[in-house]
Structure formats: structure tokens, C-alpha cells
Design a protein around this motif. Sequence first.
Motif, short mmCIF file in Angstrom:
data_model
loop_
_atom_site.label_atom_id
_atom_site.label_comp_id
_atom_site.label_asym_id
_atom_site.label_seq_id
_atom_site.Cartn_x
_atom_site.Cartn_y
_atom_site.Cartn_z
N ILE A 63 25.17 -18.52 30.39
CA ILE A 63 25.24 -17.41 31.13
C ILE A 63 26.03 -16.29 29.90
O ILE A 63 26.88 -16.61 29.45
CB ILE A 63 26.13 -17.53 32.27
CG1 ILE A 63 25.54 -18.46 33.26
CG2 ILE A 63 26.58 -16.17 33.00
CD1 ILE A 63 26.07 -18.70 34.42
N GLU A 64 24.95 -15.35 29.55
CA GLU A 64 25.38 -14.41 28.63
C GLU A 64 26.46 -13.29 29.10
O GLU A 64 27.32 -12.88 28.34
CB GLU A 64 24.40 -13.69 28.07
CG GLU A 64 23.14 -14.60 27.74
CD GLU A 64 23.32 -14.90 26.23
OE1 GLU A 64 23.68 -14.21 25.55
OE2 GLU A 64 22.73 -15.97 25.81
N GLU A 65 26.63 -13.07 30.35
CA GLU A 65 27.39 -12.01 30.68
C GLU A 65 27.90 -12.26 32.21
O GLU A 65 27.17 -12.74 33.00
CB GLU A 65 26.31 -10.62 31.01
CG GLU A 65 27.08 -9.13 31.26
CD GLU A 65 26.09 -8.27 31.43
OE1 GLU A 65 26.40 -7.27 32.19
OE2 GLU A 65 25.14 -8.28 30.87
N HIS A 66 29.23 -12.11 32.37
CA HIS A 66 29.96 -12.23 33.61
C HIS A 66 29.53 -11.34 34.80
O HIS A 66 28.93 -10.27 34.32
CB HIS A 66 31.29 -11.71 33.41
CG HIS A 66 32.36 -11.99 34.56
ND1 HIS A 66 32.37 -13.32 35.09
CD2 HIS A 66 33.05 -11.13 35.01
CE1 HIS A 66 33.14 -13.05 35.88
NE2 HIS A 66 33.63 -12.09 36.33
N GLY A 67 29.09 -11.85 35.78
CA GLY A 67 28.39 -11.05 36.88
C GLY A 67 26.87 -11.38 36.82
O GLY A 67 26.25 -10.90 37.81
N LYS A 68 26.41 -12.21 35.85
CA LYS A 68 24.90 -12.57 36.10
C LYS A 68 24.58 -13.91 36.48
O LYS A 68 23.37 -14.19 36.22
CB LYS A 68 24.34 -12.22 34.66
CG LYS A 68 24.46 -10.77 33.98
CD LYS A 68 23.33 -9.85 34.74
CE LYS A 68 23.33 -8.49 34.21
NZ LYS A 68 22.22 -7.88 34.75
N GLU A 69 25.57 -14.62 36.94
CA GLU A 69 25.55 -16.08 37.32
C GLU A 69 24.47 -16.10 38.49
O GLU A 69 23.58 -17.09 38.21
CB GLU A 69 26.95 -16.50 37.78
CG GLU A 69 28.03 -16.29 36.90
CD GLU A 69 28.75 -15.05 36.77
OE1 GLU A 69 29.73 -15.04 35.95
OE2 GLU A 69 28.41 -14.14 37.69
N GLU A 70 24.35 -15.18 39.21
CA GLU A 70 23.36 -15.47 40.39
C GLU A 70 22.06 -15.39 40.01
O GLU A 70 21.29 -16.13 40.15
CB GLU A 70 23.75 -14.54 41.74
CG GLU A 70 22.64 -14.83 42.81
CD GLU A 70 23.11 -13.84 44.10
OE1 GLU A 70 22.52 -13.89 44.90
OE2 GLU A 70 24.00 -13.43 44.06
N GLU A 71 21.82 -14.27 39.16
CA GLU A 71 20.56 -13.92 38.41
C GLU A 71 20.18 -15.06 37.57
O GLU A 71 18.96 -15.75 37.67
CB GLU A 71 20.62 -12.63 37.64
CG GLU A 71 19.50 -12.53 36.91
CD GLU A 71 19.70 -11.28 36.17
OE1 GLU A 71 18.90 -11.10 35.08
OE2 GLU A 71 20.48 -10.25 36.69
N VAL A 72 20.81 -15.67 36.83
CA VAL A 72 20.42 -16.85 35.94
C VAL A 72 20.27 -18.20 36.77
O VAL A 72 19.20 -18.77 36.28
CB VAL A 72 21.72 -17.14 34.84
CG1 VAL A 72 21.54 -18.31 33.90
CG2 VAL A 72 21.95 -15.73 33.83
N ASP A 95 30.42 -11.69 42.07
CA ASP A 95 29.65 -10.97 42.69
C ASP A 95 30.39 -9.57 42.62
O ASP A 95 31.28 -9.10 42.92
CB ASP A 95 29.54 -11.47 44.32
CG ASP A 95 28.65 -10.19 45.08
OD1 ASP A 95 28.40 -9.08 44.62
OD2 ASP A 95 28.49 -10.68 46.27
N ARG A 96 29.36 -8.76 41.68
CA ARG A 96 30.08 -7.41 41.56
C ARG A 96 30.27 -6.55 42.72
O ARG A 96 30.94 -5.67 42.94
CB ARG A 96 28.95 -6.61 40.66
CG ARG A 96 29.19 -7.34 39.05
CD ARG A 96 28.29 -6.61 38.14
NE ARG A 96 28.10 -7.25 36.76
CZ ARG A 96 27.78 -6.95 35.79
NH1 ARG A 96 26.83 -5.81 35.93
NH2 ARG A 96 27.92 -7.49 34.67
#
Length: 187
Positions: A63-72, A95-96
Motif C-alpha cells: 500500500i503506497e498511500e495512506h487512505g488507499k487501503e480499500e482500493e488496493v 476512510d477519508r
Amino acid sequence: MQRFEGALIKKRKPLVTLVIYGKINQDLSNHLYESFFKFLQSIDDNLEYTPEINVLQMPNPQIEEHGKEEEVFSRELDKITGKIVVGVTEIGIYDRGISRNIFGFGKAGAGLLSSYRFQESSPKKMKERLGKEIIKVFSLATDVWHCRNENCIVSYHRQIQDLDRNRGVCKECTEKLIKNINQYMED
């Protein structure tokens, strides 16, 4: 379903996949599987197909960016074989939209449970709460949304302690789950 000499025979066993990501210990993995299995077993008489649960162990995705966990994780779950796929990770899911870590997510046949916010609980409480939350994530994965009955496992949980009031899945959510699971299990 088919009848054979008066007996009801279920069709083949479609696949539900439980993916254990990362560093979830074996004891907790087993407990989550058992909670999941017992729940499916409790509604099996009302399902057109008896689901088979497959368990996979996989490393957490990068996971490259905090907040992208759901997408990844959503992309990763889409690659897994199964009619319904539920993953479990120790990584926090941020969740942003609500500016905090969440317990999990699910929709369209896939869901993910994060144990991150449960780690402050005692081992016994953690297992108990996660055993309930995996049922909720499974419900979300089958497109059964948050229940208004606060005693139902499928209700919205803002705090981990909110799970302590839940005793089971209410009748309305059980009926929705059965309907949706049957739809997911069709060819």
C-alpha cells in the motif's frame, strides 16, 4: 434444489473464500473460520446451495498511500477465486470520508475485515468481537447494508464496544442474507 425419493438434495457447493492476509495468527484465523462456518451452517437449510469455504493465506499487498487501503485490497480480492471473497488483515483501513480507521468494508461479492482497531482488546474480547465483525463484513460483501436494529450484528459499529451488544443477526437481515447469498451462488 432437486428432490430424490422424497429427500431434498442441494446442488453443488459453490465457493466462499476466506483470505487471511499478513500476520493474523493461526488461533485467530481458526476462530474466524469457525465463526464464519457456524454462521453459514445456521442458515444452510434456507440456502439453495451449501457453500464450501476455502481458506487462503497471503501476504498483505503493498500500500503506497495512506487512505488507499480499500482500493488496493479491493483489487486484490477481485483476483481471488470464489463466488464471495472475504479477507482479513491486521493493516488499518483508513476512510477519508469519515477521517478514521474503519473495521472493514464490503460490496459486490468481496469484503475485508481489519483487526487493527481490535488490537487493544483482551485476546478473548478480540476473538469474540472479530467473530461477529466477520459476519458483518460478509453481509456487506453480499450487499446487505447496515441494519437499524442496534442488537443486530449487521448494525453500524462506530466503536469496537458496540459489537458487545450484538447477539446475532436479526430476522430481517437473515432473510436478506439468504436471498443475496442464493443470488451470488447462482451460475
